[in-house]
Design an enzyme around this catalytic site. Structure first.
Site, PDB file in Angstrom:
ATOM      1  CB  THR A 151      -0.895  -0.251   1.089  1.00 31.12           C
ATOM      2  OG1 THR A 151      -1.932  -1.123   1.007  1.00 31.12           O
ATOM      3  CG2 THR A 151      -1.343   1.184   1.477  1.00 31.12           C
ATOM      4  NE  ARG A 180      -9.154  -6.873   3.476  1.00 33.01           N
ATOM      5  CZ  ARG A 180      -8.268  -6.040   3.675  1.00 33.01           C
ATOM      6  NH1 ARG A 180      -7.924  -5.342   2.585  1.00 33.01           N
ATOM      7  NH2 ARG A 180      -7.287  -6.153   4.419  1.00 33.01           N
ATOM      8  CB  VAL A 181     -13.373  -2.199   2.810  1.00 32.61           C
ATOM      9  CG1 VAL A 181     -12.697  -1.058   2.911  1.00 32.61           C
ATOM     10  CG2 VAL A 181     -14.512  -2.060   1.867  1.00 32.61           C
ATOM     11  N   GLY A 182     -10.063  -2.828   3.446  1.00 31.44           N
ATOM     12  CA  GLY A 182      -9.301  -2.913   4.549  1.00 31.44           C
ATOM     13  C   GLY A 182      -9.265  -1.532   5.269  1.00 31.44           C
ATOM     14  N   GLY A 193      -0.077  -2.260   5.923  1.00 39.26           N
ATOM     15  CA  GLY A 193       0.150  -3.578   6.732  1.00 39.26           C
ATOM     16  C   GLY A 193      -1.095  -4.549   6.685  1.00 39.26           C
TER      17      GLY A 193
END
Ligand code: ASP
Length: 322
Positions: free
Chosen positions: A180, A208-210, A232
């Protein structure tokens, strides 16, 4: 009071292999140049982080924009957030598939919408209504990533823990990839801003959202506290609302150079998480830390640019601050 601007960038924290080190440092260096041009000419921290992150999204070395990790079913789904510390205005998009530069879509949300966050089709429709061109998802997909996904599927089928999937509890921090990108900046008028952009984790389930695009998790900026961007393993970072945790510590009087490694230690201790952080206070003090073997990072001050992929120890960081 006029401040001396500062730009801090990360391009992911993981065990960046030797053959990829140069590409990561070069990508961070290029992004520093883009962002610094804005700051140097008296532009805003917000414009600077946008420029820096756009440059990183355009660089296929990173897990952002074109070249991102693929979802389980082979698509790129992107998340991004940008936040203005002076006004607390923020814009975020998640799970977008047809936007080349999600950070630019996030900026449109910040500038032109009464809302803060759009997802999926709604985000794409909003961006298009504001003049962005939608592209085909295949334009964001690299063969390199198709191969990586196939390897991940093969490991799954063999029953082996997938060590490249950063959401796996058994992931080896030395092997998991967190690519990222993010930037934080302080401009000459004392304004802070932060931006983070990601393709998320390899082999993630669609939808999916991080942490990266969630306010206070992978990104946050408040002039009264600090600006932060993280990378991370997203799930633990989200659970700890780690970006806000870090800026709150700075607000309470702690120095960013102390808080940054503490945040990484807390992430590991509390939930076994791994990653990296860049943290910048309104008075120009900053901290960088990672609990992975390496992190691609860069800093630009009036003294010039500096990049690296390893923070040898905190002393080096502190002496540069002094
Ligand atoms: N934090 C990102 C996510 O979980 C992954 C990364 O930093 O590379 O989506």
């Amino acid at each position: 009071m006029t401040r001396s601007p500062i730009l801090l960038i990360h391009g992911g924290a993981w065990d960046i292999p030797a053959d990829l080190l140069e590409a990561h440092e070069q990508g961070v260096f290029d992004a520093l140049q883009e962002g610094w041009r804005v700051l140097e000419s008296g532009g805003s921290a917000l414009d600077a982080v946008q420029s820096a992150v756009t440059s990183l999204e355009n660089d296929p070395a990173f897990d952002a924009g074109r070249g991102s990790f693929l979802t389980r079913d082979g698509r790129v789904q992107l998340d991004a957030l940008i936040m203005d510390g002076a006004t607390l205005r923020a814009g975020g998009v998640a799970c977008v598939e047809r936007i080349r530069n999600p950070i630019l879509a996030a900026r449109l949300v910040l500038d032109r919408s009464p809302h803060v966050y759009f997802v999926g089709l709604g985000a794409e429709t909003f961006a298009q209504s504001q003049g962005m061109t939608l592209i085909d998802n295949s334009e964001l997909v690299l063969d390199r990533e198709r191969r990586r996904l196939a390897e991940a599927h093969a490991r799954e089928q063999a029953g082996a823990p997938d060590r490249t999937f950063s959401g796996h509890p058994e992931s080896d921090p030395n092997e998991t990839s967190h690519d990222t990108v993010g930037a934080v900046a302080l401009d000459s008028e004392g304004r802070l801003a932060a931006a983070t952009s990601t393709g998320g984790t390899l082999n993630k389930d669609p939808g999916r959202v991080g942490d990266s695009s969630l306010i206070g998790c992978g990104c946050y900026a408040d002039n009264t506290a600090a600006a932060v961007s993280l990378t991370g393993w997203g799930e633990p970072i989200m659970k700890l609302v780690l970006g806000k945790w870090a800026t709150d510590k700075v607000l309470a009087g702690r120095s960013p150079e102390q808080v940054a490694p503490e945040a990484m230690a807390y992430l590991l201790r509390r939930l076994g998480g791994h990653g990296g952080i860049i943290l910048l206070a309104p008075d120009g003090r900053y901290g960088l830390a990672h609990n992975t073997p390496r992190m691609a990072w860069g800093i630009h001050t009036a003294a010039g640019p500096r990049t690296g992929t390893l923070l040898r120890d905190q002393d080096e960081n502190e002496s540069e601050n002094s």
